[in-house]
Design a protein around this motif. Sequence first.
Motif, short mmCIF file in Angstrom:
data_model
loop_
_atom_site.label_atom_id
_atom_site.label_comp_id
_atom_site.label_asym_id
_atom_site.label_seq_id
_atom_site.Cartn_x
_atom_site.Cartn_y
_atom_site.Cartn_z
N LYS A 292 0.78 -1.15 0.14
CA LYS A 292 -0.04 -0.30 0.08
C LYS A 292 0.94 1.36 -0.09
O LYS A 292 0.60 2.50 -0.91
CB LYS A 292 -1.13 -0.01 1.15
CG LYS A 292 -2.04 1.12 1.27
CD LYS A 292 -2.90 1.22 2.46
CE LYS A 292 -3.67 2.43 2.66
NZ LYS A 292 -4.34 2.58 3.52
N GLU A 293 2.07 1.14 0.85
CA GLU A 293 2.84 2.31 1.00
C GLU A 293 3.60 2.49 -0.59
O GLU A 293 3.71 3.68 -0.92
CB GLU A 293 3.74 2.14 2.06
CG GLU A 293 3.13 2.18 3.47
CD GLU A 293 4.09 1.98 4.47
OE1 GLU A 293 4.27 2.83 5.50
OE2 GLU A 293 4.84 1.03 4.58
N ILE A 294 3.88 1.47 -0.98
CA ILE A 294 4.72 1.47 -2.41
C ILE A 294 3.76 2.14 -3.26
O ILE A 294 4.24 2.92 -4.34
CB ILE A 294 5.05 -0.01 -2.70
CG1 ILE A 294 6.13 -0.47 -1.94
CG2 ILE A 294 5.83 0.22 -4.24
CD1 ILE A 294 6.61 -1.68 -2.27
N ASN A 295 2.46 1.64 -3.33
CA ASN A 295 1.41 2.41 -4.38
C ASN A 295 1.43 3.74 -4.24
O ASN A 295 1.17 4.34 -5.12
CB ASN A 295 0.12 1.62 -4.25
CG ASN A 295 0.24 0.19 -5.21
OD1 ASN A 295 1.00 -0.10 -5.78
ND2 ASN A 295 -0.59 -0.77 -4.42
N LEU B 146 1.95 9.29 -6.15
CA LEU B 146 2.25 10.64 -5.84
C LEU B 146 3.22 10.94 -6.82
O LEU B 146 3.06 11.89 -7.62
CB LEU B 146 3.03 10.64 -4.60
CG LEU B 146 1.73 10.92 -3.40
CD1 LEU B 146 2.46 10.94 -2.11
CD2 LEU B 146 0.97 11.88 -3.39
N ILE B 147 4.25 10.22 -7.30
CA ILE B 147 5.33 10.44 -8.09
C ILE B 147 4.82 10.55 -9.69
O ILE B 147 4.96 11.70 -10.55
CB ILE B 147 6.47 9.52 -8.46
CG1 ILE B 147 7.27 9.70 -7.11
CG2 ILE B 147 7.52 9.72 -9.33
CD1 ILE B 147 8.00 8.75 -6.62
N TYR B 148 3.65 9.70 -9.91
CA TYR B 148 3.08 9.64 -11.21
C TYR B 148 2.32 10.85 -11.63
O TYR B 148 2.33 11.50 -12.63
CB TYR B 148 2.19 8.30 -11.46
CG TYR B 148 1.71 8.00 -12.97
CD1 TYR B 148 2.52 7.43 -13.70
CD2 TYR B 148 0.47 8.57 -13.08
CE1 TYR B 148 2.10 7.15 -15.00
CE2 TYR B 148 -0.06 8.34 -14.39
CZ TYR B 148 0.72 7.66 -15.27
OH TYR B 148 0.10 7.61 -16.57
N GLU B 149 1.48 11.26 -10.46
CA GLU B 149 0.62 12.57 -10.55
C GLU B 149 1.46 13.73 -10.67
O GLU B 149 1.14 14.82 -11.52
CB GLU B 149 -0.31 12.47 -9.38
CG GLU B 149 -1.42 11.25 -9.71
CD GLU B 149 -2.18 11.09 -8.58
OE1 GLU B 149 -2.08 11.85 -7.41
OE2 GLU B 149 -3.21 10.50 -8.61
N GLU B 150 2.78 13.76 -10.06
CA GLU B 150 3.65 14.96 -10.24
C GLU B 150 4.15 15.19 -11.75
O GLU B 150 4.55 16.07 -12.02
CB GLU B 150 4.71 14.85 -9.25
CG GLU B 150 4.41 14.95 -7.66
CD GLU B 150 5.47 14.81 -7.00
OE1 GLU B 150 6.56 14.64 -7.37
OE2 GLU B 150 5.32 15.06 -5.64
#
Length: 125
Positions: free
Chosen positions: A111-114, A119-123
Amino acid sequence: MKILLQNSSNQPIYEQIKEQIKAHILQGNLEPGESLPSMRELASDLGVSLITTKRAYVDLEQEQFVTTIRGKGTFVKSQDPSIMKEKQFIVIEDLAKELTKQAKLIGMDVKEINEIITLIYEEGE
């Protein structure tokens, strides 16, 4: 073409060179027909032996990323778009495996990895 070597890595130097050249090709930073530095030139630039760069180039040729023309040099091969996409998926899978391995080492759950990936993807990085 920028290649950064990590002496602290468990990955052999030739493998680091190969993987970074492959990434440049898959990301479109190296175009089909573009020449790579000579093995000697790359070895000198990176401060490694000629044997190390030769091994990386031979592996890239075996994996159909480059072609070598005797007396002319080593060039990026044209890739079939569907094969290129499959190769890109393999690179992503390998990165995901490494990410998962590192996350497990510190006890991070999926869950933490996802959350981090989202977050990185959306940035947009």
